[in-house]
Design a protein around this motif. Structure first.
Motif, PDB file in Angstrom:
ATOM      1  N   LEU A   1       0.860  -1.182   0.000  1.00 52.13           N
ATOM      2  CA  LEU A   1       0.000   0.000   0.000  1.00 52.13           C
ATOM      3  C   LEU A   1       0.896   1.231   0.000  1.00 52.13           C
ATOM      4  N   LEU A   2       0.838   2.022  -1.049  1.00 56.30           N
ATOM      5  CA  LEU A   2       1.570   3.284  -1.125  1.00 56.30           C
ATOM      6  C   LEU A   2       0.520   4.390  -1.201  1.00 56.30           C
ATOM      7  N   ARG A   3       0.605   5.333  -0.267  1.00 59.38           N
ATOM      8  CA  ARG A   3      -0.474   6.309  -0.105  1.00 59.38           C
ATOM      9  C   ARG A   3      -0.169   7.631  -0.789  1.00 59.38           C
ATOM     10  N   CYS A   4      -1.211   8.189  -1.399  1.00 57.39           N
ATOM     11  CA  CYS A   4      -1.078   9.466  -2.104  1.00 57.39           C
ATOM     12  C   CYS A   4      -2.345  10.276  -1.904  1.00 57.39           C
ATOM     13  N   ASN A   5      -2.198  11.501  -1.479  1.00 51.93           N
ATOM     14  CA  ASN A   5      -3.305  12.447  -1.416  1.00 51.93           C
ATOM     15  C   ASN A   5      -3.019  13.598  -2.372  1.00 51.93           C
ATOM     16  N   TYR A   6      -4.043  14.098  -2.989  1.00 49.40           N
ATOM     17  CA  TYR A   6      -3.850  15.171  -3.959  1.00 49.40           C
ATOM     18  C   TYR A   6      -4.672  16.391  -3.581  1.00 49.40           C
ATOM     19  N   SER A   7      -4.260  17.503  -4.147  1.00 54.37           N
ATOM     20  CA  SER A   7      -5.011  18.739  -4.017  1.00 54.37           C
ATOM     21  C   SER A   7      -5.130  19.339  -5.408  1.00 54.37           C
ATOM     22  N   SER A   8      -6.375  19.649  -5.814  1.00 60.12           N
ATOM     23  CA  SER A   8      -6.570  20.185  -7.152  1.00 60.12           C
ATOM     24  C   SER A   8      -7.844  21.026  -7.194  1.00 60.12           C
ATOM     25  N   SER A   9      -7.770  22.137  -7.909  1.00 64.70           N
ATOM     26  CA  SER A   9      -8.939  23.011  -8.038  1.00 64.70           C
ATOM     27  C   SER A   9      -9.937  22.470  -9.053  1.00 64.70           C
ATOM     28  N   TYR A  10      -9.474  21.609  -9.918  1.00 61.44           N
ATOM     29  CA  TYR A  10     -10.310  21.068 -10.976  1.00 61.44           C
ATOM     30  C   TYR A  10     -10.228  19.547 -10.960  1.00 61.44           C
ATOM     31  N   SER A  11     -11.033  18.931 -11.797  1.00 59.99           N
ATOM     32  CA  SER A  11     -10.969  17.477 -11.886  1.00 59.99           C
ATOM     33  C   SER A  11      -9.585  17.059 -12.362  1.00 59.99           C
ATOM     34  N   PRO A  12      -8.919  16.241 -11.597  1.00 61.74           N
ATOM     35  CA  PRO A  12      -7.527  15.908 -11.931  1.00 61.74           C
ATOM     36  C   PRO A  12      -7.389  14.646 -12.759  1.00 61.74           C
ATOM     37  N   SER A  13      -6.261  14.556 -13.430  1.00 61.97           N
ATOM     38  CA  SER A  13      -5.753  13.268 -13.886  1.00 61.97           C
ATOM     39  C   SER A  13      -4.691  12.860 -12.887  1.00 61.97           C
ATOM     40  N   LEU A  14      -4.627  11.586 -12.596  1.00 58.32           N
ATOM     41  CA  LEU A  14      -3.660  11.097 -11.612  1.00 58.32           C
ATOM     42  C   LEU A  14      -2.895   9.932 -12.191  1.00 58.32           C
ATOM     43  N   PHE A  15      -1.631   9.882 -11.881  1.00 54.66           N
ATOM     44  CA  PHE A  15      -0.739   8.859 -12.414  1.00 54.66           C
ATOM     45  C   PHE A  15       0.104   8.276 -11.284  1.00 54.66           C
ATOM     46  N   TRP A  16       0.546   7.052 -11.485  1.00 49.38           N
ATOM     47  CA  TRP A  16       1.620   6.488 -10.693  1.00 49.38           C
ATOM     48  C   TRP A  16       2.733   6.066 -11.656  1.00 49.38           C
ATOM     49  N   TYR A  17       3.951   6.544 -11.346  1.00 48.80           N
ATOM     50  CA  TYR A  17       5.129   6.152 -12.095  1.00 48.80           C
ATOM     51  C   TYR A  17       6.061   5.386 -11.161  1.00 48.80           C
ATOM     52  N   VAL A  18       6.837   4.473 -11.732  1.00 48.21           N
ATOM     53  CA  VAL A  18       7.835   3.736 -10.973  1.00 48.21           C
ATOM     54  C   VAL A  18       9.216   4.024 -11.569  1.00 48.21           C
ATOM     55  N   GLN A  19      10.204   4.109 -10.691  1.00 44.01           N
ATOM     56  CA  GLN A  19      11.577   4.359 -11.128  1.00 44.01           C
ATOM     57  C   GLN A  19      12.497   3.358 -10.461  1.00 44.01           C
ATOM     58  N   HIS A  20      13.025   2.432 -11.256  1.00 40.15           N
ATOM     59  CA  HIS A  20      14.014   1.494 -10.749  1.00 40.15           C
ATOM     60  C   HIS A  20      15.387   2.155 -10.773  1.00 40.15           C
ATOM     61  N   PRO A  21      16.307   1.688  -9.936  1.00 43.43           N
ATOM     62  CA  PRO A  21      17.632   2.321  -9.845  1.00 43.43           C
ATOM     63  C   PRO A  21      18.284   2.479 -11.212  1.00 43.43           C
ATOM     64  N   ASN A  22      18.747   3.674 -11.480  1.00 45.16           N
ATOM     65  CA  ASN A  22      19.442   4.004 -12.727  1.00 45.16           C
ATOM     66  C   ASN A  22      18.582   3.803 -13.968  1.00 45.16           C
ATOM     67  N   LYS A  23      17.277   3.822 -13.788  1.00 40.35           N
ATOM     68  CA  LYS A  23      16.369   3.678 -14.920  1.00 40.35           C
ATOM     69  C   LYS A  23      15.450   4.886 -14.999  1.00 40.35           C
ATOM     70  N   GLY A  24      14.814   5.042 -16.155  1.00 40.44           N
ATOM     71  CA  GLY A  24      13.858   6.126 -16.329  1.00 40.44           C
ATOM     72  C   GLY A  24      12.546   5.829 -15.640  1.00 40.44           C
ATOM     73  N   LEU A  25      11.666   6.796 -15.624  1.00 37.87           N
ATOM     74  CA  LEU A  25      10.345   6.647 -15.032  1.00 37.87           C
ATOM     75  C   LEU A  25       9.433   5.876 -15.977  1.00 37.87           C
TER      76      LEU A  25
END
Lengths: 118, 115
Positions: B20-44
């Motif tokens: 479980l990785l927790r994320c809360n957001y704040s936005s004035s409008y309807s948001p798009s939300l993403f999760w990215y992963v970054q392995h060591p020495n690699k891109g997102l």
């Protein structure tokens, strides 16, 4: 499909020296981004191009950073003169330019160019 | 303006247990939300994204996230952790159509998976 290509992967320079990073986006992607990721932080947008025009460079330290995207494909990010606080990973990313309104267009990232300023 | 807060800078789980990785957001409008992963020495790498369709979003490698507007949350979950899941995870919020330069990244959560 080839991803976003960046070079060099690693660079160590002394403060006040200059450095340049190169990026080749995914073929057909009109939008190109440069992000700065300082250790322990999330990426921060430096500049965004749409084709060869700048869309947003509000967070680019223009006294020392410059970027260009000639011909709307490859891009170069330059730092001159470098400061110690510029040590970071510089991420290039690209995305399609949607023809219709889209929500949450996906951005594809390269593996980054690691800069250490000593 | 929008922002994201990743509530844990570091999460450690045992292999085979839930993540479980927790994320809360704040936005004035309807948001798009993403999760990215970054392995060591690699891109997102994009894991998944929410763009106002189904609130439960399934991504790659068995990850999923649920958009809860009432709680302004977008937590990332996986039923059973694998050693290869060890990486840095970033929650991202965006509100602009066409233009992605309003993507705001969280500070990241480092996931450690113990054998």
């Amino acid at each position: 499909e080839a991803g976003v290509a960046q070079s060099p992967r690693y660079k160590i320079i002394e403060k006040r020296q200059s450095v340049a990073f190169w990026c080749n986006p995914i073929s057909g992607h009109a939008t190109l981004y440069w992000y700065q990721q300082i250790l322990g932080q999330g990426p921060k947008l430096l500049i965004q191009f749409q084709n060869n025009g700048v869309v947003d460079d509000s967070q680019l330290p223009k006294d020392r950073f410059s970027a260009e995207r000639l011909k709307g494909v490859d891009s170069t990010l330059k730092i001159q003169p470098a400061k110690l606080e510029d040590s970071a990973v510089y991420l290039c990313a690209s995305s399609l330019l949607p023809r219709t309104p889209v929500f949450g267009n996906t951005i594809y990232f390269g593996e980054g160019s690691w800069l250490t300023v000593v | 303006a929008q922002s994201v807060t990743q509530l844990d800078s570091h999460v450690s789980v045992s292999e085979g247990t839930p993540v479980l990785l927790r994320c809360n957001y704040s936005s004035s409008y309807s948001p798009s939300l993403f999760w990215y992963v970054q392995h060591p020495n690699k891109g997102l790498q994009l894991l998944l994204k929410y763009t106002s369709a189904a609130t439960l979003v399934k991504g790659i490698n068995g990850f999923e996230a649920e958009f809860k507007k009432s709680e302004t949350s977008f937590h990332l979950t996986k039923p059973s952790a694998h050693m290869s899941d060890a990486a840095e995870y970033f929650c991202v919020v965006s509100t602009k159509q066409y233009n992605n330069n309003d993507m705001r990244f969280g500070a990241g959560t480092r996931l450690t998976v113990k054998p």
